[in-house]
Design a protein around this motif. Structure first.
Motif, PDB file in Angstrom:
ATOM      1  N   VAL A  46       0.763  -1.162   0.034  1.00  0.00           N
ATOM      2  CA  VAL A  46       0.020  -0.356   0.157  1.00  0.00           C
ATOM      3  C   VAL A  46       0.828   1.310   0.139  1.00  0.00           C
ATOM      4  CG1 VAL A  46      -2.058   1.272   1.109  1.00  0.00           C
ATOM      5  CG2 VAL A  46      -1.729  -1.306   1.258  1.00  0.00           C
ATOM      6  N   VAL A  62      -6.560   2.594   4.966  1.00  0.00           N
ATOM      7  CA  VAL A  62      -6.808   2.062   3.547  1.00  0.00           C
ATOM      8  C   VAL A  62      -6.279   0.341   3.663  1.00  0.00           C
ATOM      9  CG1 VAL A  62      -6.408   1.818   1.161  1.00  0.00           C
ATOM     10  CG2 VAL A  62      -7.208   3.867   2.245  1.00  0.00           C
ATOM     11  N   VAL A  66      -8.393  -3.008   3.379  1.00  0.00           N
ATOM     12  CA  VAL A  66      -7.950  -3.802   2.003  1.00  0.00           C
ATOM     13  C   VAL A  66      -7.520  -5.239   2.574  1.00  0.00           C
ATOM     14  CG1 VAL A  66      -6.347  -4.067   0.224  1.00  0.00           C
ATOM     15  CG2 VAL A  66      -7.692  -2.168   0.546  1.00  0.00           C
ATOM     16  N   ALA A  98     -11.191   0.225  -1.050  1.00  0.00           N
ATOM     17  CA  ALA A  98     -10.206   1.310  -0.731  1.00  0.00           C
ATOM     18  C   ALA A  98     -10.729   2.617  -1.110  1.00  0.00           C
ATOM     19  CB  ALA A  98      -9.030   1.057  -1.535  1.00  0.00           C
TER      20      ALA A  98
END
Length: 210
Positions: A46, A62, A66, A98
């Motif tokens: 990420v 996020v 995820v 996301a």
């Protein structure tokens, strides 16, 4: 006297050659094991929009969303190929999840999610480490993707597994005894093994120039 000195030098050279040969052999064997490991692991990568405090905090939010969804998707995967297929099919859901989290935090950043072979450095986690190499990764890029990134292992889900369940989780995801021996501190420790590979690659490059 010269003959004696020559014998000493010859012995020293022979010992050095034996040490180099041993390092090459150990490094080559470890490298083969690393190559096999790369074909059994999927990383989550990420990348934040920037290094600002707000963007880094958003990255972690996020990541959490995820990671939960990805692990739920992969829960029934028996091996790497099945995990890859499930993730590929779920990419729209993962990207939408996301995007929803980004919007929920009041941001207008775009976000993209895809699967890609990605080069990673050696990384130590709690109780295990993964050697540097090229791994399949679920990459989630927020906005400009210019900030510090976060990565871990989404299949098998090693980074969210309790230490007591580590081995069971790894084996259920297709890792064998050699894989576990490579990434844990058993048999002399992973740091020494990874250094052997670095030495092997360095020697190979040196020999290729001479």
């Amino acid at each position: 006297m010269r003959k004696k000195t020559g014998n000493k030098l010859h012995t020293w050279e022979a010992a050095l050659l034996l040490a180099v040969a041993a390092a090459l052999l150990w490094g080559a064997c470890t490298l083969q094991r690393q190559d096999a490991l790369e074909q059994k692991v999927i990383r989550l990568h990420v990348i934040a929009n920037s290094d600002s405090e707000a963007d880094q905090a958003l990255k972690l939010r996020v990541r959490d969303r995820v990671l939960v969804l990805a692990e739920d998707i992969l829960r029934q995967s028996r091996d790497m190929e099945e995990a890859r297929q499930r993730l590929a099919e779920a990419l729209p859901r993962l990207q939408q999840t996301a995007a929803e989290e980004i919007a929920a935090q009041g941001s207008r950043y775009t976000v993209s999610a895809w699967l890609e072979e990605t080069e990673f450095p050696t990384r130590e986690y709690d109780g295990f480490a993964l050697p540097s190499g090229e791994y399949l990764a679920l990459r989630v890029v927020i906005g400009e993707g210019a900030g510090k990134n976060w990565w871990c292992v989404v299949f098998p889900p090693l980074c969210t597994t309790a230490a007591c369940d580590f081995q069971e989780t790894a084996v259920s995801g297709g890792l064998g005894e050699e894989d576990l021996s490579l990434i844990t501190e058993e048999d002399g420790g992973y740091v020494l093994r990874f250094r052997a590979v670095e030495l092997w690659e360095g020697l190979r490059q040196w020999l290729g120039k001479h």
